[in-house]
Write a protein that holds these residues in place. Structure first.
Motif, short mmCIF file in Angstrom:
data_model
loop_
_atom_site.label_atom_id
_atom_site.label_comp_id
_atom_site.label_asym_id
_atom_site.label_seq_id
_atom_site.Cartn_x
_atom_site.Cartn_y
_atom_site.Cartn_z
N ALA A 280 0.83 -1.21 0.00
CA ALA A 280 0.00 0.00 0.00
C ALA A 280 0.86 1.25 0.00
O ALA A 280 0.55 2.23 -0.70
CB ALA A 280 -0.93 -0.01 1.22
N ALA A 281 1.95 1.24 0.77
CA ALA A 281 2.84 2.40 0.80
C ALA A 281 3.49 2.62 -0.56
O ALA A 281 3.60 3.76 -1.04
CB ALA A 281 3.91 2.21 1.88
N ALA A 282 3.94 1.53 -1.20
CA ALA A 282 4.55 1.64 -2.53
C ALA A 282 3.54 2.14 -3.55
O ALA A 282 3.87 2.99 -4.40
CB ALA A 282 5.12 0.29 -2.96
N LEU A 283 2.31 1.66 -3.47
CA LEU A 283 1.29 2.09 -4.42
C LEU A 283 0.89 3.54 -4.19
O LEU A 283 0.62 4.27 -5.16
CB LEU A 283 0.06 1.19 -4.30
CG LEU A 283 0.26 -0.26 -4.75
CD1 LEU A 283 -0.98 -1.09 -4.47
CD2 LEU A 283 0.61 -0.31 -6.23
N ALA A 284 0.86 3.97 -2.94
CA ALA A 284 0.56 5.38 -2.66
C ALA A 284 1.65 6.28 -3.23
O ALA A 284 1.35 7.33 -3.82
CB ALA A 284 0.43 5.59 -1.15
N ALA A 285 2.90 5.86 -3.08
CA ALA A 285 4.01 6.64 -3.65
C ALA A 285 3.94 6.64 -5.18
O ALA A 285 4.18 7.67 -5.83
CB ALA A 285 5.34 6.07 -3.18
N GLY A 286 3.60 5.48 -5.76
CA GLY A 286 3.47 5.40 -7.21
C GLY A 286 2.33 6.26 -7.72
O GLY A 286 2.46 6.93 -8.76
N ALA A 287 1.20 6.26 -7.01
CA ALA A 287 0.06 7.09 -7.41
C ALA A 287 0.40 8.57 -7.34
O ALA A 287 0.01 9.36 -8.21
CB ALA A 287 -1.14 6.78 -6.52
N TRP A 288 1.15 8.94 -6.31
CA TRP A 288 1.60 10.35 -6.20
C TRP A 288 2.46 10.72 -7.40
O TRP A 288 2.31 11.80 -7.98
CB TRP A 288 2.37 10.53 -4.91
CG TRP A 288 3.02 11.90 -4.81
CD1 TRP A 288 2.46 13.04 -4.31
CD2 TRP A 288 4.33 12.25 -5.23
NE1 TRP A 288 3.32 14.08 -4.41
CE2 TRP A 288 4.49 13.64 -4.97
CE3 TRP A 288 5.39 11.54 -5.80
CZ2 TRP A 288 5.68 14.31 -5.26
CZ3 TRP A 288 6.56 12.23 -6.11
CH2 TRP A 288 6.71 13.59 -5.83
N SER A 289 3.37 9.84 -7.78
CA SER A 289 4.25 10.11 -8.92
C SER A 289 3.45 10.23 -10.22
O SER A 289 3.70 11.12 -11.03
CB SER A 289 5.29 9.01 -9.05
OG SER A 289 6.13 9.21 -10.16
N VAL A 290 2.48 9.34 -10.40
CA VAL A 290 1.66 9.39 -11.61
C VAL A 290 0.87 10.70 -11.69
O VAL A 290 0.72 11.28 -12.77
CB VAL A 290 0.72 8.17 -11.64
CG1 VAL A 290 -0.37 8.33 -12.71
CG2 VAL A 290 1.50 6.89 -11.89
N ARG A 291 0.35 11.16 -10.56
CA ARG A 291 -0.44 12.37 -10.55
C ARG A 291 0.37 13.64 -10.71
O ARG A 291 -0.07 14.61 -11.34
CB ARG A 291 -1.24 12.46 -9.25
CG ARG A 291 -2.40 11.49 -9.15
CD ARG A 291 -3.11 11.63 -7.82
NE ARG A 291 -4.28 10.78 -7.71
CZ ARG A 291 -5.50 11.11 -8.13
NH1 ARG A 291 -5.70 12.31 -8.68
NH2 ARG A 291 -6.50 10.27 -8.00
N ARG A 292 1.57 13.66 -10.15
CA ARG A 292 2.32 14.90 -10.05
C ARG A 292 3.36 15.12 -11.13
O ARG A 292 3.75 16.25 -11.41
CB ARG A 292 3.04 14.95 -8.69
CG ARG A 292 2.09 14.94 -7.49
CD ARG A 292 1.23 16.17 -7.47
NE ARG A 292 0.35 16.20 -6.30
CZ ARG A 292 -0.54 17.16 -6.06
NH1 ARG A 292 -0.63 18.17 -6.91
NH2 ARG A 292 -1.30 17.09 -5.01
N ARG A 293 3.83 14.05 -11.75
CA ARG A 293 4.93 14.19 -12.71
C ARG A 293 4.42 14.14 -14.14
O ARG A 293 3.40 13.54 -14.43
CB ARG A 293 5.96 13.08 -12.47
CG ARG A 293 6.58 13.15 -11.08
CD ARG A 293 7.42 11.95 -10.76
NE ARG A 293 8.63 11.90 -11.57
CZ ARG A 293 9.56 10.96 -11.44
NH1 ARG A 293 9.39 9.99 -10.55
NH2 ARG A 293 10.65 10.96 -12.21
N ASP A 294 5.14 14.79 -15.02
CA ASP A 294 4.75 14.83 -16.43
C ASP A 294 4.83 13.45 -17.04
O ASP A 294 5.67 12.63 -16.69
CB ASP A 294 5.67 15.78 -17.22
CG ASP A 294 5.49 17.23 -16.81
OD1 ASP A 294 4.40 17.56 -16.29
OD2 ASP A 294 6.42 18.03 -17.00
N ALA A 295 3.94 13.22 -18.03
CA ALA A 295 3.94 11.94 -18.73
C ALA A 295 5.15 11.82 -19.62
O ALA A 295 5.61 10.74 -19.90
CB ALA A 295 2.66 11.78 -19.55
#
Length: 242
Positions: free
Chosen positions: A227-242
């Motif tokens: 869950a912690a890894a997925l939360a960090a991954g979701a943050w990266s997907v939302r905040r960083r450019d594609a």
């Protein structure tokens, strides 16, 4: 776009990438083969645990599950794939959730089949040494093994989304599991080492765990890591450019 069409699109990606199907096949083959080998190995150790011995193939097999989760996400970062995906599905959270479901479901299904096959072939080799295993213990081992493999695949998916690199994620996770976890476990002799994601989750594979955590509590700790890894991954997907 509604969630179901997004999930269908992600499932098509999983189904059509041969490397991902190969990873699931490797998960089945490695786990079953190593469990079969363990089933005919020496069982005279007084601390011998028949359930863990029967499912011990999960140790090498989990590498394939980790690779599956990492590659399923990293494929989006090649050739501008993520930009095309987000053009069709602008809501990044919805896309990431669909990607995770498309990873979790096949891993869980293959994990159940793999764990059952590994248990069957290993028990054939163990013979009377595994006769004391109850139906409930065996069911817990099979289901727990499948859940553990699924959580490790999701853990890898989250780390890959955070690093935006499958190679980077695998270079971090695999040495940690194969080397660091064992070194810490041997040095600490339990305690904090029992809360590492792999050691905690594999507690469910023991008939009588001799660790800090019980079977389902250990799997719960692995769930928290994922869950912690997925939360960090979701943050990266939302905040960083594609």
């Amino acid at each position: 776009m509604p969630f179901v069409p997004v999930l269908h699109a992600e499932w098509l990606k999983i189904r059509t990438l041969r490397s991902l199907l190969g990873a699931l096949l490797a998960l089945f083959a490695a786990t079953t083969a190593f469990s079969a080998i363990a089933g005919v190995s020496e069982t005279s150790d007084p601390e011998f645990d028949p359930l863990f011995m029967a499912l011990s193939g999960v140790a090498p097999g989990q590498i394939a599950a980790i690779a599956f989760g990492a590659m399923a996400v990293s494929s989006e970062f090649h050739g501008g794939g993520l930009r095309l995906t987000l053009a069709a599905v602008p809501r990044r959270g919805r896309w990431f959730a669909a990607k995770l479901v498309a990873i979790a479901v096949p891993t869980l299904v293959v994990g159940l089949v793999t764990a059952f096959a590994a248990l069957v072939v290993a028990r054939a080799g163990l013979g009377d040494a595994a006769s004391g295993l109850s139906t409930g213990e065996q069911a817990r081992g099979v289901v727990g093994c499948a859940l553990y493999l699924t959580l490790m695949a999701l853990f890898a998916a989250g780390i890959t989304a955070l690093l935006r690199s499958g190679v980077g994620a695998l270079s971090l996770i695999i040495p940690f599991i194969l080397v660091v976890s064992f070194v810490i476990g041997d040095a600490a002799g339990g305690g904090v080492a029992d809360f590492l994601p792999d050691r905690a989750g594999q507690t469910v594979l023991y008939e009588t765990p001799d660790r800090t955590l019980g079977p389902w509590a250990g799997l719960g700790v692995t769930l928290l890591w994922a869950a912690a890894a997925l939360a960090a991954g979701a943050w990266s997907v939302r905040r960083r450019d594609a």
